[in-house]
Write a protein that holds these residues in place. Sequence first.
Motif, PDB file in Angstrom:
ATOM      1  N   THR A   1     -20.955  -6.657   1.283  1.00 53.95           N
ATOM      2  CA  THR A   1     -22.140  -7.459   1.005  1.00 53.95           C
ATOM      3  C   THR A   1     -22.096  -8.736   1.840  1.00 53.95           C
ATOM      4  O   THR A   1     -21.055  -9.077   2.431  1.00 53.95           O
ATOM      5  N   HIS A   2     -23.209  -9.428   1.860  1.00 54.82           N
ATOM      6  CA  HIS A   2     -23.319 -10.665   2.640  1.00 54.82           C
ATOM      7  C   HIS A   2     -24.534 -11.428   2.157  1.00 54.82           C
ATOM      8  O   HIS A   2     -25.411 -10.864   1.486  1.00 54.82           O
ATOM      9  N   PRO A   3     -24.642 -12.725   2.476  1.00 53.79           N
ATOM     10  CA  PRO A   3     -25.819 -13.494   2.070  1.00 53.79           C
ATOM     11  C   PRO A   3     -27.081 -12.988   2.772  1.00 53.79           C
ATOM     12  O   PRO A   3     -27.050 -12.645   3.958  1.00 53.79           O
ATOM     13  N   VAL A   4     -28.156 -12.920   2.035  1.00 52.63           N
ATOM     14  CA  VAL A   4     -29.449 -12.583   2.624  1.00 52.63           C
ATOM     15  C   VAL A   4     -30.441 -13.727   2.461  1.00 52.63           C
ATOM     16  O   VAL A   4     -31.467 -13.771   3.152  1.00 52.63           O
ATOM     17  N   GLU A   5     -30.140 -14.682   1.567  1.00 55.39           N
ATOM     18  CA  GLU A   5     -31.017 -15.834   1.397  1.00 55.39           C
ATOM     19  C   GLU A   5     -30.299 -16.920   0.608  1.00 55.39           C
ATOM     20  O   GLU A   5     -29.561 -16.631  -0.338  1.00 55.39           O
ATOM     21  N   ALA A   6     -30.518 -18.152   1.031  1.00 54.85           N
ATOM     22  CA  ALA A   6     -30.046 -19.304   0.278  1.00 54.85           C
ATOM     23  C   ALA A   6     -31.258 -19.956  -0.374  1.00 54.85           C
ATOM     24  O   ALA A   6     -32.201 -20.351   0.313  1.00 54.85           O
ATOM     25  N   LYS A   7     -31.244 -20.034  -1.694  1.00 52.96           N
ATOM     26  CA  LYS A   7     -32.343 -20.628  -2.442  1.00 52.96           C
ATOM     27  C   LYS A   7     -31.910 -22.020  -2.888  1.00 52.96           C
ATOM     28  O   LYS A   7     -30.767 -22.218  -3.310  1.00 52.96           O
ATOM     29  N   GLY A   8     -32.835 -22.976  -2.831  1.00 46.38           N
ATOM     30  CA  GLY A   8     -32.459 -24.326  -3.201  1.00 46.38           C
ATOM     31  C   GLY A   8     -33.601 -25.173  -3.696  1.00 46.38           C
ATOM     32  O   GLY A   8     -34.743 -24.714  -3.806  1.00 46.38           O
ATOM     33  N   GLY A   9     -33.276 -26.430  -3.993  1.00 43.32           N
ATOM     34  CA  GLY A   9     -34.250 -27.399  -4.472  1.00 43.32           C
ATOM     35  C   GLY A   9     -34.141 -28.685  -3.683  1.00 43.32           C
ATOM     36  O   GLY A   9     -33.787 -28.676  -2.500  1.00 43.32           O
ATOM     37  N   LEU A  10     -34.396 -29.815  -4.348  1.00 43.94           N
ATOM     38  CA  LEU A  10     -34.391 -31.107  -3.669  1.00 43.94           C
ATOM     39  C   LEU A  10     -33.025 -31.460  -3.101  1.00 43.94           C
ATOM     40  O   LEU A  10     -32.923 -32.121  -2.067  1.00 43.94           O
ATOM     41  N   ASP A  11     -31.967 -31.047  -3.767  1.00 41.63           N
ATOM     42  CA  ASP A  11     -30.613 -31.385  -3.330  1.00 41.63           C
ATOM     43  C   ASP A  11     -29.980 -30.290  -2.485  1.00 41.63           C
ATOM     44  O   ASP A  11     -28.794 -30.345  -2.184  1.00 41.63           O
ATOM     45  N   GLY A  12     -30.756 -29.286  -2.101  1.00 40.29           N
ATOM     46  CA  GLY A  12     -30.220 -28.227  -1.267  1.00 40.29           C
ATOM     47  C   GLY A  12     -29.923 -26.963  -2.045  1.00 40.29           C
ATOM     48  O   GLY A  12     -30.586 -26.648  -3.039  1.00 40.29           O
ATOM     49  N   VAL A  13     -28.918 -26.244  -1.602  1.00 42.88           N
ATOM     50  CA  VAL A  13     -28.605 -24.916  -2.135  1.00 42.88           C
ATOM     51  C   VAL A  13     -28.326 -24.956  -3.637  1.00 42.88           C
ATOM     52  O   VAL A  13     -27.616 -25.832  -4.138  1.00 42.88           O
ATOM     53  N   GLU A  14     -28.897 -23.975  -4.326  1.00 42.30           N
ATOM     54  CA  GLU A  14     -28.637 -23.789  -5.759  1.00 42.30           C
ATOM     55  C   GLU A  14     -28.106 -22.394  -6.060  1.00 42.30           C
ATOM     56  O   GLU A  14     -27.387 -22.208  -7.030  1.00 42.30           O
ATOM     57  N   GLN A  15     -28.460 -21.425  -5.194  1.00 42.46           N
ATOM     58  CA  GLN A  15     -27.947 -20.071  -5.386  1.00 42.46           C
ATOM     59  C   GLN A  15     -28.012 -19.309  -4.072  1.00 42.46           C
ATOM     60  O   GLN A  15     -28.787 -19.640  -3.176  1.00 42.46           O
ATOM     61  N   ILE A  16     -27.159 -18.291  -3.979  1.00 47.10           N
ATOM     62  CA  ILE A  16     -27.125 -17.414  -2.806  1.00 47.10           C
ATOM     63  C   ILE A  16     -27.433 -15.998  -3.260  1.00 47.10           C
ATOM     64  O   ILE A  16     -26.777 -15.458  -4.165  1.00 47.10           O
ATOM     65  N   ASN A  17     -28.450 -15.403  -2.646  1.00 50.52           N
ATOM     66  CA  ASN A  17     -28.782 -14.003  -2.909  1.00 50.52           C
ATOM     67  C   ASN A  17     -28.007 -13.121  -1.934  1.00 50.52           C
ATOM     68  O   ASN A  17     -27.976 -13.390  -0.725  1.00 50.52           O
ATOM     69  N   LEU A  18     -27.388 -12.077  -2.473  1.00 49.19           N
ATOM     70  CA  LEU A  18     -26.550 -11.194  -1.667  1.00 49.19           C
ATOM     71  C   LEU A  18     -27.236  -9.857  -1.392  1.00 49.19           C
ATOM     72  O   LEU A  18     -28.175  -9.471  -2.097  1.00 49.19           O
ATOM     73  N   ALA A  19     -26.732  -9.168  -0.373  1.00 49.20           N
ATOM     74  CA  ALA A  19     -27.332  -7.902   0.047  1.00 49.20           C
ATOM     75  C   ALA A  19     -27.212  -6.816  -1.024  1.00 49.20           C
ATOM     76  O   ALA A  19     -28.014  -5.875  -1.050  1.00 49.20           O
ATOM     77  N   ASP A  20     -26.214  -6.930  -1.915  1.00 52.90           N
ATOM     78  CA  ASP A  20     -26.050  -5.917  -2.955  1.00 52.90           C
ATOM     79  C   ASP A  20     -26.919  -6.190  -4.181  1.00 52.90           C
ATOM     80  O   ASP A  20     -26.794  -5.510  -5.203  1.00 52.90           O
ATOM     81  N   GLY A  21     -27.790  -7.209  -4.084  1.00 52.44           N
ATOM     82  CA  GLY A  21     -28.688  -7.525  -5.183  1.00 52.44           C
ATOM     83  C   GLY A  21     -28.163  -8.573  -6.138  1.00 52.44           C
ATOM     84  O   GLY A  21     -28.898  -9.054  -7.017  1.00 52.44           O
ATOM     85  N   GLU A  22     -26.894  -8.967  -5.983  1.00 49.52           N
ATOM     86  CA  GLU A  22     -26.312  -9.990  -6.854  1.00 49.52           C
ATOM     87  C   GLU A  22     -26.778 -11.383  -6.441  1.00 49.52           C
ATOM     88  O   GLU A  22     -27.148 -11.627  -5.291  1.00 49.52           O
TER      89      GLU A  22
END
Length: 487
Positions: free
Chosen positions: A241-262
């Motif tokens: 697996t690997h990162p497919v998207e970094a989701k964030g807010g005002l302070d930057g990254v809050e979660q990382i979406n992975l290729a396996d759906g996690e």
Amino acid sequence: MELNFGGTDLCAVNGTRSKAEARYDVVVVGAGPSGIAAALDAVKGGASVLLVDENPVSGGLMGNDTPLYFGGRMTAATQNSERMLEAIFMSMPELETAMEAGVELMLGTTAWGVYRNGPGAQSLPEQVVGLANAERSWMVAFDRIVLATGARDLAMAFPGWNQPGVMGAAAFQMLLSRYDAFSGRRILVAGSHDLALETALLAHERGIEVAGLVEMRNAPQGDPKLVAKVEALGIPITCNTHPVEAKGGLDGVEQINLADGETVACDTLVMAIGLIPMIELVDAMHGARALEPMRGGYIPKGEATVTAVGDCAGLADTGFDHIAYRMDWMRALSNSCADDTIICQCEEVTRADLIGVQPPNYLTRPAPMCARSLETLLQDGPANQDQIKRLTRSGMGVCQGRRCRDQVAMLLALESDKPFGTIPLATHRAPVRPLPMKILAEWDEPSEMDAAWDVWFGIPTAWVPWEDIGTPHEDEHREMLYTGMYK
């Protein structure tokens, strides 16, 4: 024939160069372990030695990911230069050892260019290195120079990577070990080779929560002993697996979406895929032709003039397939990128812009330009990153390509279906650090330069000297120009 009035050649460059402010037998650039060792060897051999290091770098440079990929994860402590300087001495007691041995030390000092007699520099009276701090720039002459500039992070784009919280492993280690100024609390590490494993162990040691490591291959790639240490701490290593998207807010990254759906909750993703030797100074000196091999220990007088030691001379050979590994990661992350994914953060060049060989959106795009693409460019010959750089502006921003130079070459190799090594990297030119003009500019110009500022650079066909305008000499200049008598 020279144009000469009153015995003075106004087009001559003689005397227009600034003189070096100081002279040393040996200048060492980079005060890491290798640089300090080289400086100590040299001073023990009776040489006068100057050791310079750009750390502590300013908060502004860190914000532009220079020299490392800091990813906006610095605390406010990095704005306090005195506190940063104290942190360096506290974490590196060997600096005091070097000073006590007779090495002159300059911290917070950037080496932005090395000049030796050669093409375009024939008027230099001696070889010099350009230095700059927060207030000014100056030249220092040397007999020999040792480059110990280390290595920087390999950055790779994927959706969301251009927000605070996506950073490099070398920068992470610098903030924790050298500056004690890391602002994150929970990290995810991309990669599973030794660099990634050591990053996870360091984070755990410093009280940073490690959510885990993710590896796009089907098994951990590092030293089994390090893998065992990481797993013994309860830190998971998730493969395939690997990162497919970094989701964030005002302070930057809050979660990382992975290729396996996690989805992994974290405030920082540390990219630990690989490091790149920092060769900017060498490259700006006409590349490998300027570099002579280090044979170990102090360099006796009269031998090699320019040498490299430590990671900038080449990363240690571990027998690991570094290139194939990095290309595998590049291919996986690239497949996650949409057309609008930013590749060059400084110039906001998207993946579509890069592959379409288009300038960024803030520039106009005439119809002939819109018809251009990497495919049409390849019809004229192999991909060349310097050409791509000029056409798309990728790598022309304030970070000077540190975030995109290597990955652009990797993308070009993938898109043109060529081995990575066949795509030349973009070249470097001095200054190799983004310096403000108020610092780089020479306010106290030599009188010879000031007297003939409009022609000293030797382009007689472009100018008539200001002092000759409106005088009989103006016609003499024009006659010389039109008859081709300048030589």
